[in-house]
Motif scaffolding. Structure first.
Motif, PDB file in Angstrom:
ATOM      1  N   LEU A 102       8.150  12.294   2.847  1.00  0.00           N
ATOM      2  CA  LEU A 102       7.775  11.600   4.526  1.00  0.00           C
ATOM      3  C   LEU A 102       6.553  10.744   4.403  1.00  0.00           C
ATOM      4  O   LEU A 102       6.677   9.767   5.015  1.00  0.00           O
ATOM      5  CB  LEU A 102       7.549  12.859   5.716  1.00  0.00           C
ATOM      6  CG  LEU A 102       7.351  12.328   6.847  1.00  0.00           C
ATOM      7  CD1 LEU A 102       8.190  11.384   7.508  1.00  0.00           C
ATOM      8  CD2 LEU A 102       7.129  13.557   7.872  1.00  0.00           C
ATOM      9  N   VAL A 103       5.464  11.103   3.759  1.00  0.00           N
ATOM     10  CA  VAL A 103       4.433  10.369   3.603  1.00  0.00           C
ATOM     11  C   VAL A 103       4.562   8.904   2.962  1.00  0.00           C
ATOM     12  O   VAL A 103       4.318   8.086   3.359  1.00  0.00           O
ATOM     13  CB  VAL A 103       3.206  11.091   2.799  1.00  0.00           C
ATOM     14  CG1 VAL A 103       2.074  10.282   2.299  1.00  0.00           C
ATOM     15  CG2 VAL A 103       2.730  12.094   3.690  1.00  0.00           C
ATOM     16  N   ILE A 104       5.467   9.008   1.955  1.00  0.00           N
ATOM     17  CA  ILE A 104       5.821   7.977   1.176  1.00  0.00           C
ATOM     18  C   ILE A 104       6.788   6.966   1.897  1.00  0.00           C
ATOM     19  O   ILE A 104       6.517   5.759   2.064  1.00  0.00           O
ATOM     20  CB  ILE A 104       6.816   8.145  -0.223  1.00  0.00           C
ATOM     21  CG1 ILE A 104       5.630   8.725  -1.131  1.00  0.00           C
ATOM     22  CG2 ILE A 104       7.239   6.816  -0.653  1.00  0.00           C
ATOM     23  CD1 ILE A 104       6.501   9.562  -2.367  1.00  0.00           C
ATOM     24  N   VAL A 105       7.578   7.476   2.668  1.00  0.00           N
ATOM     25  CA  VAL A 105       8.371   6.651   3.782  1.00  0.00           C
ATOM     26  C   VAL A 105       7.481   6.055   4.733  1.00  0.00           C
ATOM     27  O   VAL A 105       7.643   4.789   4.866  1.00  0.00           O
ATOM     28  CB  VAL A 105       9.610   7.425   4.223  1.00  0.00           C
ATOM     29  CG1 VAL A 105      10.191   6.800   5.448  1.00  0.00           C
ATOM     30  CG2 VAL A 105      10.584   7.939   3.305  1.00  0.00           C
ATOM     31  N   GLU A 106       6.676   6.999   5.420  1.00  0.00           N
ATOM     32  CA  GLU A 106       5.813   6.260   6.318  1.00  0.00           C
ATOM     33  C   GLU A 106       4.757   5.171   5.932  1.00  0.00           C
ATOM     34  O   GLU A 106       4.764   4.003   6.624  1.00  0.00           O
ATOM     35  CB  GLU A 106       5.055   7.539   7.156  1.00  0.00           C
ATOM     36  CG  GLU A 106       4.135   6.985   8.239  1.00  0.00           C
ATOM     37  CD  GLU A 106       3.410   8.363   8.735  1.00  0.00           C
ATOM     38  OE1 GLU A 106       2.939   8.025   9.866  1.00  0.00           O
ATOM     39  OE2 GLU A 106       3.280   9.325   8.178  1.00  0.00           O
ATOM     40  N   SER A 107       4.221   5.580   4.667  1.00  0.00           N
ATOM     41  CA  SER A 107       3.202   4.490   4.237  1.00  0.00           C
ATOM     42  C   SER A 107       4.053   3.279   3.796  1.00  0.00           C
ATOM     43  O   SER A 107       3.311   2.182   4.018  1.00  0.00           O
ATOM     44  CB  SER A 107       2.695   5.149   2.900  1.00  0.00           C
ATOM     45  OG  SER A 107       1.813   6.250   3.197  1.00  0.00           O
ATOM     46  N   THR A 108       5.244   3.226   3.270  1.00  0.00           N
ATOM     47  CA  THR A 108       5.851   2.383   2.831  1.00  0.00           C
ATOM     48  C   THR A 108       6.380   1.335   3.913  1.00  0.00           C
ATOM     49  O   THR A 108       6.095   0.152   4.052  1.00  0.00           O
ATOM     50  CB  THR A 108       7.221   2.527   1.991  1.00  0.00           C
ATOM     51  OG1 THR A 108       6.931   3.284   1.104  1.00  0.00           O
ATOM     52  CG2 THR A 108       7.973   1.267   1.326  1.00  0.00           C
ATOM     53  N   ILE A 109       6.809   1.826   5.134  1.00  0.00           N
ATOM     54  CA  ILE A 109       6.972   1.143   6.405  1.00  0.00           C
ATOM     55  C   ILE A 109       5.707   0.461   6.806  1.00  0.00           C
ATOM     56  O   ILE A 109       5.835  -0.570   7.191  1.00  0.00           O
ATOM     57  CB  ILE A 109       7.564   2.141   7.457  1.00  0.00           C
ATOM     58  CG1 ILE A 109       9.066   2.621   7.029  1.00  0.00           C
ATOM     59  CG2 ILE A 109       7.519   1.475   8.800  1.00  0.00           C
ATOM     60  CD1 ILE A 109       9.498   3.711   7.804  1.00  0.00           C
ATOM     61  N   GLU A 110       4.562   1.099   6.742  1.00  0.00           N
ATOM     62  CA  GLU A 110       3.291   0.567   7.400  1.00  0.00           C
ATOM     63  C   GLU A 110       2.896  -0.566   6.498  1.00  0.00           C
ATOM     64  O   GLU A 110       2.446  -1.606   6.861  1.00  0.00           O
ATOM     65  CB  GLU A 110       2.332   1.561   7.358  1.00  0.00           C
ATOM     66  CG  GLU A 110       1.056   0.982   7.910  1.00  0.00           C
ATOM     67  CD  GLU A 110      -0.012   2.153   8.282  1.00  0.00           C
ATOM     68  OE1 GLU A 110      -1.206   1.669   8.376  1.00  0.00           O
ATOM     69  OE2 GLU A 110       0.545   3.414   8.428  1.00  0.00           O
ATOM     70  N   LEU A 111       2.971  -0.673   5.082  1.00  0.00           N
ATOM     71  CA  LEU A 111       2.764  -1.432   4.085  1.00  0.00           C
ATOM     72  C   LEU A 111       3.351  -2.557   4.237  1.00  0.00           C
ATOM     73  O   LEU A 111       2.967  -3.785   4.341  1.00  0.00           O
ATOM     74  CB  LEU A 111       2.878  -0.737   2.587  1.00  0.00           C
ATOM     75  CG  LEU A 111       2.792  -1.798   1.574  1.00  0.00           C
ATOM     76  CD1 LEU A 111       1.353  -2.296   1.364  1.00  0.00           C
ATOM     77  CD2 LEU A 111       3.315  -1.310   0.228  1.00  0.00           C
ATOM     78  N   ALA A 112       4.652  -2.456   4.277  1.00  0.00           N
ATOM     79  CA  ALA A 112       5.777  -3.593   4.524  1.00  0.00           C
ATOM     80  C   ALA A 112       5.487  -4.484   5.864  1.00  0.00           C
ATOM     81  O   ALA A 112       5.353  -5.478   5.864  1.00  0.00           O
ATOM     82  CB  ALA A 112       7.014  -2.902   4.543  1.00  0.00           C
ATOM     83  N   HIS A 113       5.270  -3.670   6.959  1.00  0.00           N
ATOM     84  CA  HIS A 113       4.981  -4.273   8.270  1.00  0.00           C
ATOM     85  C   HIS A 113       3.817  -5.036   8.129  1.00  0.00           C
ATOM     86  O   HIS A 113       3.656  -6.143   8.901  1.00  0.00           O
ATOM     87  CB  HIS A 113       5.040  -3.399   9.269  1.00  0.00           C
ATOM     88  CG  HIS A 113       6.402  -3.074   9.611  1.00  0.00           C
ATOM     89  ND1 HIS A 113       6.749  -1.754  10.505  1.00  0.00           N
ATOM     90  CD2 HIS A 113       7.509  -3.259   9.234  1.00  0.00           C
ATOM     91  CE1 HIS A 113       7.976  -1.603  10.675  1.00  0.00           C
ATOM     92  NE2 HIS A 113       8.587  -2.524  10.036  1.00  0.00           N
ATOM     93  N   ASN A 114       2.596  -4.544   7.279  1.00  0.00           N
ATOM     94  CA  ASN A 114       1.363  -5.002   7.301  1.00  0.00           C
ATOM     95  C   ASN A 114       1.398  -6.381   6.533  1.00  0.00           C
ATOM     96  O   ASN A 114       0.679  -7.305   6.651  1.00  0.00           O
ATOM     97  CB  ASN A 114       0.304  -4.334   6.737  1.00  0.00           C
ATOM     98  CG  ASN A 114      -0.296  -3.351   7.643  1.00  0.00           C
ATOM     99  OD1 ASN A 114       0.025  -3.458   8.936  1.00  0.00           O
ATOM    100  ND2 ASN A 114      -0.769  -2.172   7.394  1.00  0.00           N
ATOM    101  N   LEU A 115       2.633  -6.435   5.570  1.00  0.00           N
ATOM    102  CA  LEU A 115       2.815  -7.742   4.702  1.00  0.00           C
ATOM    103  C   LEU A 115       3.750  -8.540   5.362  1.00  0.00           C
ATOM    104  O   LEU A 115       4.163  -9.669   4.892  1.00  0.00           O
ATOM    105  CB  LEU A 115       3.234  -7.175   3.318  1.00  0.00           C
ATOM    106  CG  LEU A 115       2.318  -6.507   2.596  1.00  0.00           C
ATOM    107  CD1 LEU A 115       3.033  -6.041   1.196  1.00  0.00           C
ATOM    108  CD2 LEU A 115       1.184  -7.456   1.930  1.00  0.00           C
TER     109      LEU A 115
END
Length: 181
Positions: A102-115
């Motif tokens: 869950l942490v990986i999914v949430e972090s990936t979504i946040e990282l992608a959106h920030n990029l």
């Protein structure tokens, strides 16, 4: 429409000319996304980056498929002309039971959106996973919960009758089935 494209095809000398001719005939570059795997990070990066840039200028989008399972380099990710990340199903399918996933999914979504990238979650097989991904702000989903693989004509009927929103522009959020793409 998303099409898986191996690095070997991207680096084929005649590929760019063929792609230009196809896009000129069909005028659909804005509706086309090439899915490329993380293994591209191991290829001739400079040459590949130039080819991806040319294709991106044609209006074709790029998605990094199965993100998180391979050889990603964040420094290269930020330089590549991609528009989308696809989170690998191995993280999505277990995120309800596994806090780390869950942490990986949430972090990936946040990282992608920030990029400035959209996010597709693969392997959505339950209503709970879909709800969790929507809560996390995932842009698109793909998986058996939404739809099973089907021929293109059946997919068109499915999309029209299932009530899912079809994006009219790359920036709109939508749900997509695991159809003939």
């Amino acid at each position: 429409m998303a099409v898986n494209l191996p690095v070997t095809v991207l680096l084929e000398p005649r590929f760019l000319a063929s792609l230009r001719a196809i896009l000129a005939r069909h005028d659909g570059a804005g509706s086309l996304t090439f899915e490329i795997t993380e293994s591209l990070f191991l290829s001739d990066y400079e040459r590949l980056s130039a080819v991806l840039g040319e294709i991106r200028q044609m209006g074709v989008g790029f998605s990094i498929d199965d993100f998180g399972t391979g050889h990603s380099s964040l420094s290269r990710l930020r330089k590549l002309p991609v528009s989308e990340l696809k989170i690998d199903r191995s993280f999505v399918m277990d995120m309800e039971k596994n806090k780390d996933d869950l942490v990986i999914v949430e972090s990936t979504i946040e990282l992608a959106h920030n990029l400035g990238l959209e996010v597709v979650a693969e392997g959505v097989e339950s209503e709970q996973a879909l709800a969790q991904l929507m809560h996390l702000g995932c842009d698109l989903v793909q998986g058996f919960h939404v739809g099973r693989p089907m021929p293109a004509d059946a997919a068109e009927t499915f999309i029209r009758t299932a009530g899912y929103k079809i994006p009219s522009a790359r920036s709109e959020a939508a749900c997509t089935g695991n159809s003939a793409a």
